[in-house]
Design a protein around this motif. Structure first.
Motif, short mmCIF file in Angstrom:
data_model
loop_
_atom_site.label_atom_id
_atom_site.label_comp_id
_atom_site.label_asym_id
_atom_site.label_seq_id
_atom_site.Cartn_x
_atom_site.Cartn_y
_atom_site.Cartn_z
N MET A 39 96.94 65.46 20.18
CA MET A 39 96.88 64.03 20.52
C MET A 39 96.94 63.14 19.28
O MET A 39 97.76 62.21 19.19
N VAL A 40 96.10 63.43 18.28
CA VAL A 40 96.02 62.56 17.09
C VAL A 40 97.34 62.56 16.30
O VAL A 40 97.91 61.49 16.04
N PRO A 41 97.85 63.76 15.93
CA PRO A 41 99.16 63.71 15.23
C PRO A 41 100.26 63.10 16.11
O PRO A 41 101.18 62.44 15.60
N ILE A 43 99.95 60.58 18.31
CA ILE A 43 99.89 59.11 18.21
C ILE A 43 100.47 58.67 16.87
O ILE A 43 101.25 57.71 16.78
N ALA A 44 100.10 59.41 15.81
CA ALA A 44 100.60 59.04 14.47
C ALA A 44 102.13 59.13 14.42
O ALA A 44 102.79 58.22 13.89
N ILE A 45 102.68 60.19 14.98
CA ILE A 45 104.15 60.37 14.98
C ILE A 45 104.82 59.19 15.70
O ILE A 45 105.79 58.61 15.22
N LEU A 46 104.25 58.82 16.83
CA LEU A 46 104.84 57.72 17.62
C LEU A 46 104.71 56.39 16.88
O LEU A 46 105.63 55.58 16.86
N LEU A 47 103.54 56.18 16.25
CA LEU A 47 103.35 54.90 15.55
C LEU A 47 104.18 54.82 14.28
O LEU A 47 104.70 53.75 13.94
N ILE A 48 104.35 55.95 13.58
CA ILE A 48 105.23 55.93 12.39
C ILE A 48 106.65 55.57 12.83
O ILE A 48 107.34 54.77 12.19
N GLY A 49 107.08 56.16 13.94
CA GLY A 49 108.42 55.83 14.49
C GLY A 49 108.55 54.34 14.76
O GLY A 49 109.54 53.70 14.38
N THR A 50 107.52 53.77 15.41
CA THR A 50 107.53 52.33 15.73
C THR A 50 107.58 51.49 14.46
O THR A 50 108.34 50.54 14.34
N LEU A 51 106.75 51.90 13.48
CA LEU A 51 106.63 51.14 12.23
C LEU A 51 107.95 51.15 11.45
O LEU A 51 108.49 50.09 11.07
#
Lengths: 67, 652
Positions: A39-41, A43-51
């Motif tokens: 779950m944690v990685p 969310i990070a993967i998705l947010l890095i993509g968004t950023l």
């Protein structure tokens, strides 16, 4: 001018809330269903993509307010 | 894209025996990095190959349906966020669902009413701020704690604590099962394809939001480079998002500042964690999404019903229905096919026959003597001329042959023996059209008429040759190809003259013969002939050039004379041909203007020249005989004018 400035800040903030909320939901769907520890990685993967997509778009796209 | 990723993630997990390990996590993360990088390179390649303009083929109603679908997805997402569960039709019966989504729906309606009654950039943020204050005020007055609110679904629970990074450590590399990633190549390619399709669709939508044209190839390259960097950093593949961009736009975010604020908060979430999301009431995000979704539906369902033609509006509705019951890509794909079918149906309503005329109204560009011309006018109904247009395909080809059949069935006096099909305005033929032309060849053999195809491009001719159009049957009837409509009509005019045992163009007329058609009294013929000069001219000689003073008129006794247009750096273009008995150069004699075109001898010719001063002398000395000459010239000009008018009327 002032209202435009504030509107951009508020809309940017609201879009961020939506993006983070979506990232949490998608991570739950995509990663946590496989294993909760992803779950944690996830969310990070998705947010890095968004950023990165947002920054790349606004810097180089033909429309600067693209998300 | 999420289902494609779900397959990749679960397949890799299964290859590790469905048990969590560092190796499984590392392999999943590296697979995502590889997918994102590959998608980036694929987008970059499409941009470099200038394939972005494929986007221009997306019909407007498909973009409309896409936005209506986004509206639905926003509403569904808003209800899901507000209720904390998947929103479907069955949820309506659940009182708890209704209780949780009601504040969000009320907020969405307030936002719409607020925007309608007081439309400025701060009306939406203002209402949102007010609603949050109201919400926490009510919680405080009611004495409900944050934990109680979260337990009742009024605040979200994120299940994470602390920083989200780093997501990848270099020591993970030795744990990666590369074969498991390689086995997901199909899924990786699917994600890259989906990225490109979504990007082109989104760019099409963003153009409407931004009210400006974007260069799709540039946008492909931008997202290509971005995703390569994104892949290196371990990010999920992403492209411009029309829905988020539209949401930001409607909230007043129209500058880079909005994206920077978004980026700062997202970066903060990565570094500090997403716990702060637990402070944001569920109804706030839910209501916001529902509001934007409703706005999309108002624009593309309600307002569009008056703005779009019915057929386009139906496409929008159909796309929305498919999106509701399936997903956005399937909806758009379905809409695209419906739009194509509608286009084919509408296009096939256009007549493939641009102009239908006959040999009387559209004579060739060959001028003959007045009697022959009048004879050809009388027999002109025997030549049916159809100027075709557009793309001749399965939807229109049959209409062409039906039109020809109808002419065959018509009353006897209009029966044609010769058919000219002009392809000058035809863009292309498809295979069905070629088959129809084979049927036409059979029809011509059975009914008995000759066909000439004119002005067709090489590709069409090759297709017709390949399907034996020109060689079908016993060849007793002509089926030819000519480069120009005029040459095709001339060919049939000569056939008609041959049928009438007149071989006008091969005539060698003496001056006496020419003048005999003008002045009926022998004495007048003799008087007039004294004023003419006989000229023998060789092939390629110029009789006169454009801009020369018009000092003489000519009757053609034999041979061929052509009027040509000289265009710099281009081959001469033949405008008209003159055969035995024709008159030329008479305009400049009467108007006093210079020659408007050049005249060249095509085949060795004998000409009878009458100079302007001789004509004036003739008028003074023999006014009655000269009047016959003038009358003849007026008749020639009247015949030409009448034919030009009839021909022109077909084009109006």
């Amino acid at each position: 001018m002032q209202s435009s400035y504030i509107a951009n800040i508020i809309s940017g903030g609201l879009i961020a809330l939506v993006n983070i909320s979506v990232a949490v939901s998608v991570a739950a769907l995509l990663f946590a269903q496989t294993d909760q520890r992803l779950m944690v990685p996830g969310i990070a993967i998705l947010l890095i993509g968004t950023l990165v997509t947002g920054l790349g778009g606004t810097r180089f796209s033909g429309y600067k307010a693209v998300v | 894209m999420i289902p494609a990723f779900a397959v990749i993630v679960s397949s890799i997990y299964v290859s590790f025996g469905s048990e969590y390990s560092i190796g499984a996590e590392a392999t999943i993360i590296v697979a995502i990095m590889a997918t994102t990088t590959f998608a980036g390179l694929f987008l970059l390649l499409l941009g470099r190959l200038k394939l972005g303009n494929l986007m221009r083929y997306i019909p407007y109603p498909v973009t409309g349906g896409f936005f209506a679908g986004i509206g639905y997805i926003f509403i569904q997402g808003g209800l899901t966020v507000a209720s904390g569960r998947d929103a479907d039709l069955g949820s309506i019966a659940d009182p708890q669902f209704i209780q949780l989504v009601t504040p969000a729906v009320v907020l969405a309606l307030c936002l719409i009413i607020g925007k309608v009654s007081r439309d400025n950039r701060l009306s939406v943020p203002g209402i949102l701020l007010l609603s949050v204050l109201l919400y926490y005020g009510v919680l405080a007055i009611a004495g409900i704690s944050r934990d109680e609110a979260a337990a009742n679904g009024l605040l979200p629970v994120t299940d994470t604590a602390g920083t989200l990074g780093p997501i990848f450590h270099f020591e993970y590399l030795q744990e990666v099962k590369w074969l498991a990633i390689w086995e997901q190549l199909g899924g990786i390619v699917v994600v890259a394809l989906l990225c490109s399709i979504m990007l082109l669709l989104d760019v099409s939508g963003i153009e409407l939001i931004a009210k400006k044209d974007l260069n799709p190839d540039h946008e492909l390259e931008v997202m290509g480079y971005t995703n390569v960097v994104n892949g290196m950093l371990g990010g999920f593949p992403g492209v411009h998002d029309a829905s988020d961009t539209a949401l930001a736009d409607r909230l007043g975010g129209k500058d880079r500042l909005m994206v920077i604020v978004n980026a700062i908060l997202v970066a903060a979430a990565i570094l500090a964690g997403t716990e702060f999301m637990e402070l944001v009431p569920t109804f706030l995000l839910g209501g916001l999404l529902i509001y934007v979704g409703l706005e999309f539906l108002i624009d593309w369902l309600w307002k569009a019903r008056e703005e779009l033609p019915l057929s386009d509006y139906v496409v929008v509705i159909l796309i929305l229905i498919v999106i509701i019951f399936s997903d956005i890509l399937q909806g758009v794909t379905f809409g695209f096919f419906v739009a194509i079918i509608l286009f084919v149906v509408n296009y096939s309503q256009l007549s493939v026959i641009k102009i239908e005329t006959n040999g009387s109204d559209h004579a060739s560009n060959v001028d003959r003597d007045l009697e022959t011309r009048e004879l050809l006018n009388k027999e002109g109904h025997r030549v049916l001329i159809m100027v075709l247009q557009g793309f001749i395909f399965f939807g229109t080809a049959d209409k062409l042959i039906s039109a020809i059949r109808n002419r065959i069935m018509e009353v006897e006096y209009s029966k044609f023996d010769f058919l000219v099909l002009d392809f000058h305005h035809v863009s292309q033929l498809d295979t069905s059209a070629i088959v129809t032309f084979s049927k036409l060849a059979q029809l011509s053999d059975r009914v008995g008429f000759h066909i000439i195809i004119s002005s067709a491009d090489q590709k069409s001719i090759k297709q017709l040759v390949k399907h034996d159009f020109f060689t079908f049957g016993e060849q007793r009837l002509e089926r030819h190809y000519k480069e120009q409509l005029d040459t095709a009509v001339d060919r049939f005019e000569r056939r008609i003259l041959r049928d009438l045992n007149l071989n006008a163009e091969e005539q060698n007329l003496e001056l006496h013969d020419v003048l005999g058609r003008i002045a009926h009294e022998e004495a007048d013929v003799k008087l007039l002939s004294d004023f003419f000069v006989i000229e023998k001219r060789r092939t390629s000689e110029y009789l006169f050039n454009e801009g020369d003073r018009g000092e003489s008129l000519y009757f053609v006794g034999s041979g061929t004379v052509v009027v040509v247009l000289k265009v710099q750096d281009q081959a001469e273009r033949i405008l008209r041909k003159y055969k035995a008995g024709a008159i030329l150069g008479e305009m400049a004699i009467y108007t006093g203007e210079n020659r408007t075109a050049s005249v060249r001898i095509e085949d060795d010719a004998v000409l009878f020249r009458l100079d302007k001063d001789k004509l004036e002398e003739m008028s003074r000395r023999f006014p009655a005989s000269t009047a016959a000459l003038h009358t003849y010239i007026v008749k020639v000009l009247s015949e030409r004018l009448g034919r030009a008018n009839r021909n022109l009327s077909r084009y109006i």
